[in-house]
Design an enzyme around this catalytic site. Structure first.
Site, short mmCIF file in Angstrom:
data_model
loop_
_atom_site.label_atom_id
_atom_site.label_comp_id
_atom_site.label_asym_id
_atom_site.label_seq_id
_atom_site.Cartn_x
_atom_site.Cartn_y
_atom_site.Cartn_z
CG ASN A 22 -0.22 -0.07 2.51
OD1 ASN A 22 0.51 0.86 2.85
ND2 ASN A 22 -0.33 -1.18 3.24
NE ARG A 23 -0.89 6.74 -2.49
CZ ARG A 23 -1.72 7.70 -2.12
NH1 ARG A 23 -3.01 7.45 -1.99
NH2 ARG A 23 -1.28 8.92 -1.88
#
Ligand code: PMT
Length: 208
Positions: A22-23
């Site tokens: 994820n970011r």
């Protein structure tokens, strides 16, 4: 006090060369770790992969997957007075990891995913943690309502809610704007640099 902080993303392998992640950059969790050291606490940072420099004076346990983060937290949490969960942990992981690089076949492919263990949700009843428990809530809608649900279900003293649908705050930004969600009330804080905010959050958490 002894403070355990989780930070960064987790990385869930699909095959030897591919993964799901994820970011999360780790900025929020690393800023909390640096602030806690500045405030005189002893800090263990358990983090997924991040390009950030490790804050000075922090003990560090690097992990990759949600399962590794679970094990690391489980083995350490009861040695701490405060636990702060800023990591963005995968909720699902590939059910099997291919030994070899997966080859192209048809036009579509499906990857089967299995739920990971909820680390924050296990801290009290499964791991027996009795200290101050702080979660984060990364939300894109119904921010306060969802964060309060997490706070109550996971037996937290506080959940720090951020709206991750915005580009100027939350994931991989240098700033954040959070609402403190307690079991019985909430308080919105103004947008600020993550390092400033982290220092303020550590001061508030000390009072809990
Ligand atoms: O790293 P940055 O780029 O600075 O971004 C910061 C951040 C947006 C990642 C951070 O501020 C944040 O919101 N972290 C929590 C992200 C998240 O995964 O939230 P969630 O609402 O999905 O999870 C709720 C809580 O449960 C979190 O404390 C999370 O660490 C924890 N969790 C989630 C899943 C799981 N399997 N185990 C957990 O412990």
């Amino acid at each position: 006090m002894k403070v355990l902080i989780t930070a960064g993303p987790t990385v869930e392998a699909i095959d030897p060369v591919r993964f799901l992640t994820n970011r999360s950059s780790g900025k929020m969790g690393y800023a909390l770790a640096a602030a806690a050291v500045k405030r005189g606490h002893s800090v263990l940072l358990i983090s997924g992969p991040s390009a950030l420099e490790l804050p000075e004076g922090v003990d560090f346990l690097p992990i990759e997957s949600a399962a590794e983060m679970y094990q690391a937290v489980e083995s350490q949490i009861t040695k701490h007075d405060i636990a702060i969960f800023a990591a963005a942990v995968a909720d699902y992981t590939p059910t099997t990891v291919a030994d070899q690089k997966i080859k192209k076949t048809g036009n579509e492919m499906t990857i089967s995913l299995t739920r990971t263990k909820d680390i924050l949700g296990s801290a009290r009843e499964v791991m027996g943690f009795e200290g101050t428990l702080i979660g984060f809530a990364a939300e894109t809608e119904n921010v306060i309502e969802n964060a309060r649900g997490k706070c109550l279900r996971k037996n937290c003293d506080l959940v720090i809610a951020n709206d991750v649908s915005r580009n100027d705050i939350g994931f991989d930004s240098s700033e954040n704007e959070v609402t403190l969600v307690y079991p019985d009330r909430e308080e919105a804080l103004p947008q600020d640099r993550k390092d400033h905010l982290a220092y303020h959050l550590i001061e508030l958490i000390e009072e809990l």
